[in-house]
Enzyme design. Structure first.
Site, short mmCIF file in Angstrom:
data_model
loop_
_atom_site.label_atom_id
_atom_site.label_comp_id
_atom_site.label_asym_id
_atom_site.label_seq_id
_atom_site.Cartn_x
_atom_site.Cartn_y
_atom_site.Cartn_z
NE ARG A 143 51.30 3.19 50.27
CZ ARG A 143 50.18 2.63 50.85
NH1 ARG A 143 49.49 1.47 51.04
NH2 ARG A 143 50.22 3.26 52.15
CG ASN A 195 58.32 18.84 61.31
OD1 ASN A 195 57.73 19.13 60.34
ND2 ASN A 195 57.94 19.18 62.58
CB CYS A 240 43.33 11.24 55.10
SG CYS A 240 44.45 11.58 56.69
N1 SAH Z 1 52.21 7.85 53.34
C1 SAH Z 1 52.01 6.72 54.55
C2 SAH Z 1 51.03 7.16 55.62
C3 SAH Z 1 51.34 8.47 56.12
S1 SAH Z 1 50.33 8.55 57.51
C4 SAH Z 1 51.75 5.50 53.83
O1 SAH Z 1 51.59 5.32 52.66
O2 SAH Z 1 51.54 4.38 54.49
C5 SAH Z 1 51.07 10.10 58.55
C6 SAH Z 1 52.57 10.17 58.80
O3 SAH Z 1 52.90 11.23 59.02
C7 SAH Z 1 52.69 9.01 60.14
O4 SAH Z 1 53.63 7.98 59.72
C8 SAH Z 1 53.29 10.24 61.20
O5 SAH Z 1 54.16 9.67 61.76
C9 SAH Z 1 54.14 11.28 60.27
N2 SAH Z 1 54.00 12.25 60.81
C10 SAH Z 1 52.96 13.23 61.29
N3 SAH Z 1 53.62 14.55 61.53
C11 SAH Z 1 54.69 14.59 60.99
C12 SAH Z 1 55.48 15.68 60.38
N4 SAH Z 1 55.35 17.00 60.84
N5 SAH Z 1 56.73 15.53 59.80
C13 SAH Z 1 56.87 14.44 59.16
N6 SAH Z 1 56.17 13.37 59.61
C14 SAH Z 1 55.08 13.46 60.27
#
Ligand code: SAH
Length: 392
Positions: A209, A275, A336
């Site tokens: 970040r 999404n 990840c």
């Molecule tokens: N970038 C975030 C962590 C992401 S974890 C950080 O820095 O803290 C992955 C995220 O993807 C979760 O919040 C989950 O709700 C979301 N997610 C899962 N499938 C998704 C989709 N198809 N579209 C959008 N978000 C989604």
């Protein structure tokens, strides 16, 4: 003490630093109950150390110590947790960052134990039958060393079932307000320790970040899979002109909006429940362009078997992102999934770039933050890949 015998193959792996022996590599422990501390013997009768044994788990043995004389008692946990704490206090904790992974399981020589610190509170996650047996001792040591205001347990992950353990979640000791405010790189974040994802927040991306500061100034940024806004807020903090964060979870977006307000960044950062796949396609259809796109999806690959389907998912999302990046813009893209290697991830990006007819230049290949060290010899501890690329 009970003793198990490991195969030559397991011995070689363990001598090279890996902490596991698998079912079928361990003999002599058929009658030993799950989670027992055992002596680890080789076939010549030499004792290599001690470990947690669980005949029900595919990972039947996890090394606790390579010293056959070391007792697995409260002082053991004091030493191990104390050392993990010392490392974080020295390298990670700062007045502007009070949340970090305090214990990163095998990589901190405490297999099956995760402890995250969120300011004055701790979140504990116990993943194995062995650690489950030491739960009270672990909690005592955490109380003693950190004197937290509260501890919350998030042992609600399905890998526990592989160990024959039930899922469990709740306060350890007196209850407290689980919506806590922490600091990360000077930003304030409200994190829900009880109903947030994983242990509440994705601490492993902290340093990535910060890396945004190199290229977000005055730019229009799209943060896909934003969760509670970690990357979005950093982008705004480092001078982005406009930031849009997108996540599928309404709860996460509600929290993200609050977090933007908490930092006075609500004029710059906007969040939307959507999404990400659909959102990216929509942006392309309407001709919207961004100079920086961040992709941080959940693990698409949970097992080796699921790799090919997941590769399509990674290609698709990256391809769609590349399409809406302005010429010379930046894509910061993460995976990840441990099962997706760096080489494979690069190949996915290459395929995506060929499909959209854009050249890619890799500017940085990054991994997990400092509080998630990678133990050489135990490649499973390296799971996060974050590529920063220019989309020419
Ligand atoms: N970038 C975030 C962590 C992401 S974890 C950080 O820095 O803290 C992955 C995220 O993807 C979760 O919040 C989950 O709700 C979301 N997610 C899962 N499938 C998704 C989709 N198809 N579209 C959008 N978000 C989604």
């Amino acid at each position: 003490m009970e003793r198990v015998i490991i195969s030559r193959r397991a011995e070689e792996r363990i001598l090279r630093g890996h902490p596991w022996a698998y079912q079928g590599e361990v003999s002599g422990g058929e009658k030993i109950p799950p989670g027992t501390v055992v002596a680890i013997g080789n076939r010549k009768g030499r004792v290599l150390g001690k470990g947690h044994y669980n005949p029900r788990s595919k990972i039947a043995l996890r090394v606790l110590t390579r010293d056959p004389e070391e007792a697995i008692d409260i002082s053991f946990f004091r030493r191990r947790i104390g050392r993990a704490l010392g490392y974080r206090e020295r390298y990670v904790f700062r007045p502007d960052t009070d949340c970090y992974r305090l214990v990163f399981a095998e990589a901190d020589f405490l297999p099956g134990l995760i402890v995250d610190r969120f300011g004055l509170y701790l979140v504990v996650q116990i993943l194995t039958a062995g650690m489950e047996n030491h739960r009270e001792v672990i909690v005592d040591v955490l109380q003693e060393l950190l004197k937290p205001q509260g501890i919350y347990e998030r042992s609600d992950v399905s890998v526990r079932e592989l160990e024959g353990l039930p899922l469990r979640q709740g306060f350890i000791g007196p209850p407290f307000e689980p919506l806590v405010t922490v600091r990360e790189n000077g930003l304030l974040l409200q994190v829900d320790l009880a109903s947030g994802q994983k242990t509440g927040y994705f601490l492993d991306q902290r340093d990535n970040r910060v890396f945004l500061r190199h290229f977000v100034r005055d730019r229009r940024v799209l943060d896909c899979f934003s969760y509670i806004g970690g990357f979005s807020l950093h982008a705004a903090f480092f001078g982005a002109r406009e930031v849009i964060g997108v996540d599928l979870s309404e709860e996460a977006i509600r929290c993200a909006v609050r977090n933007a307000q908490l930092n006075g960044l609500e004029k710059v950062v906007h969040f939307e429940v959507a999404n990400a796949f659909d959102f990216l396609r929509e942006m392309d259809r309407t001709g919207e362009r961004f100079e920086v796109v961040i992709l941080d999806p959940p693990a698409f690959v949970k097992s080796k078997q699921a790799l090919s389907g997941a590769l399509r998912g990674y290609k698709e999302i990256n391809l769609r992102a590349m399409k809406i990046i302005a010429p010379g813009g930046i894509l910061m893209t993460s995976s990840c999934s441990h099962h997706l290697s760096l080489e494979l991830f690069r190949a996915v990006l290459e395929e995506a770039s060929l499909d959209v007819k854009r050249r890619i230049r890799i500017l940085a290949e990054r991994g997990q933050a400092l509080d998630h060290p990678v133990l050489l010899g135990y490649e499973e501890s390296q799971y996060l890949k974050c590529l920063v690329v220019e989309v020419v």
